[in-house]
Write an enzyme that holds these catalytic residues in place. Sequence first.
Site, PDB file in Angstrom:
ATOM      1  N   PRO A 199      40.026  54.051  34.625  1.00 43.31           N
ATOM      2  CA  PRO A 199      41.196  54.703  35.236  1.00 43.31           C
ATOM      3  C   PRO A 199      41.331  54.378  36.719  1.00 43.31           C
ATOM      4  O   PRO A 199      40.419  54.611  37.490  1.00 43.31           O
ATOM      5  CB  PRO A 199      40.914  56.194  35.039  1.00 43.31           C
ATOM      6  CG  PRO A 199      39.859  56.283  33.995  1.00 43.31           C
ATOM      7  CD  PRO A 199      39.061  55.026  34.126  1.00 43.31           C
ATOM      8  N   GLU A 200      42.452  53.829  37.085  1.00 45.06           N
ATOM      9  CA  GLU A 200      42.786  53.631  38.491  1.00 45.06           C
ATOM     10  C   GLU A 200      44.021  54.481  38.765  1.00 45.06           C
ATOM     11  O   GLU A 200      44.487  55.202  37.888  1.00 45.06           O
ATOM     12  CB  GLU A 200      43.061  52.145  38.764  1.00 45.06           C
ATOM     13  CG  GLU A 200      41.981  51.256  38.169  1.00 45.06           C
ATOM     14  CD  GLU A 200      41.368  50.229  39.108  1.00 45.06           C
ATOM     15  OE1 GLU A 200      41.880  50.041  40.216  1.00 45.06           O
ATOM     16  OE2 GLU A 200      40.348  49.642  38.730  1.00 45.06           O
ATOM     17  N   LYS A 233      43.440  59.354  42.339  1.00 43.59           N
ATOM     18  CA  LYS A 233      42.864  59.327  40.996  1.00 43.59           C
ATOM     19  C   LYS A 233      42.488  60.726  40.503  1.00 43.59           C
ATOM     20  O   LYS A 233      41.808  60.862  39.499  1.00 43.59           O
ATOM     21  CB  LYS A 233      41.655  58.385  40.985  1.00 43.59           C
ATOM     22  CG  LYS A 233      42.089  56.936  41.250  1.00 43.59           C
ATOM     23  CD  LYS A 233      40.980  55.945  41.019  1.00 43.59           C
ATOM     24  CE  LYS A 233      40.067  55.848  42.213  1.00 43.59           C
ATOM     25  NZ  LYS A 233      38.968  54.885  41.983  1.00 43.59           N
ATOM     26  N   CYS A 288      38.295  29.942  37.586  1.00 42.54           N
ATOM     27  CA  CYS A 288      39.351  30.536  38.416  1.00 42.54           C
ATOM     28  C   CYS A 288      40.705  30.068  37.895  1.00 42.54           C
ATOM     29  O   CYS A 288      40.898  28.886  37.636  1.00 42.54           O
ATOM     30  CB  CYS A 288      39.157  30.099  39.871  1.00 42.54           C
ATOM     31  SG  CYS A 288      40.494  30.611  40.971  1.00 42.54           S
ATOM     32  N   CYS A 342      42.061  27.595  40.856  1.00 40.06           N
ATOM     33  CA  CYS A 342      41.437  26.330  41.270  1.00 40.06           C
ATOM     34  C   CYS A 342      40.417  25.795  40.262  1.00 40.06           C
ATOM     35  O   CYS A 342      39.909  24.682  40.429  1.00 40.06           O
ATOM     36  CB  CYS A 342      40.769  26.496  42.628  1.00 40.06           C
ATOM     37  SG  CYS A 342      39.231  27.425  42.560  1.00 40.06           S
ATOM     38  N   CYS A 380      36.052  34.247  43.413  1.00 40.73           N
ATOM     39  CA  CYS A 380      36.046  32.795  43.336  1.00 40.73           C
ATOM     40  C   CYS A 380      35.429  32.246  44.619  1.00 40.73           C
ATOM     41  O   CYS A 380      35.971  32.475  45.699  1.00 40.73           O
ATOM     42  CB  CYS A 380      37.467  32.256  43.168  1.00 40.73           C
ATOM     43  SG  CYS A 380      37.499  30.445  43.282  1.00 40.73           S
ATOM     44  N   CYS A 408      38.223  30.015  46.449  1.00 42.56           N
ATOM     45  CA  CYS A 408      39.400  30.719  46.972  1.00 42.56           C
ATOM     46  C   CYS A 408      39.017  31.843  47.929  1.00 42.56           C
ATOM     47  O   CYS A 408      39.834  32.284  48.730  1.00 42.56           O
ATOM     48  CB  CYS A 408      40.230  31.303  45.829  1.00 42.56           C
ATOM     49  SG  CYS A 408      40.928  30.068  44.713  1.00 42.56           S
TER      50      CYS A 408
HETATM   51 ZN   LIG Z   1      39.639  29.719  42.925  1.00 42.71          ZN
END
Ligand SMILES: [Zn+2]
Length: 264
Positions: free
Chosen positions: A2-3, A50, A233, A236, A255, A258
């Site tokens: 839950p968010e 929340k 990813c 990339c 990543c 990234c």
């Molecule tokens: Zn990446």
Amino acid sequence: MPEGDTIHRAARRLAGVLDGRRLTRLEAPRLSRPMPPAGTGVVSAEARGKHLLIHFDDGHVLHTHMRMNGSWHTYAAGARWQRSPRRMRVVLADEEVQAVCFDAPVVELLDEPALDRHPALRALGPDLVVDDDAVEVGLQRMVALGTADRLAVEVLLDQRIVAGIGNVYANEVTFLSGVNPSTPLSAIAVGERQSMLADAQRLLRANLATTARTTVPGPRGGLWVYDRAGRPCRRCGTTLVGAAIGDGARPTTWCPTCQPPADA
Ligand SMILES: [Zn+2]
């Protein structure tokens, strides 16, 4: 997990089912104090970050927090629950409907003064889902709360700064801004802080209407990095890395290409 989007969606569903009803069954077996008596009405259900609040017409407020595993279900009267009764933490029902909370680790019955004094609720930052100035206020609170030494994921998950981000969005928005999740806040430019909060707000709002949470644009949807360690990813092709990071040792995926480390 839950968010903020999940909890706002649950609050809207509960409000739709319960608002204005006079309940015949109010149970919370683990509460140390009695629930309001049968005949008590529901005034409203709301999410704050929340946290989920159900207001009764006798002045009491039922506060639940789902943490990792809790959930609210709604059923027609007499319908079979989709979870074991052993996992039930709250039942609110009348002759037509039942709302059942399962597994929530936090269930409290508060009166209005206790609600106003509640430490976690009082400390909450602006709610990204409902507060239009949440990004701006959140940026100020990062500074005011002295979080410079804390890591990006810790800051994003700190509900005192902005309310509503859970582990999924903390992973996704660090990726979208190219921020390594272990970067201390002091090494993150204001523009990147701003873009992480703005992305979190945009994604939380975009996912209010859907149960299949998605952050990747396009028909296939899905998530950029969360829970994808060891897979390529989507941007990339580099193999994503996962580790438990920060105070809460929350599982985090990123990543390495990234989101390079800040000093690289
Ligand atoms: Zn990446």
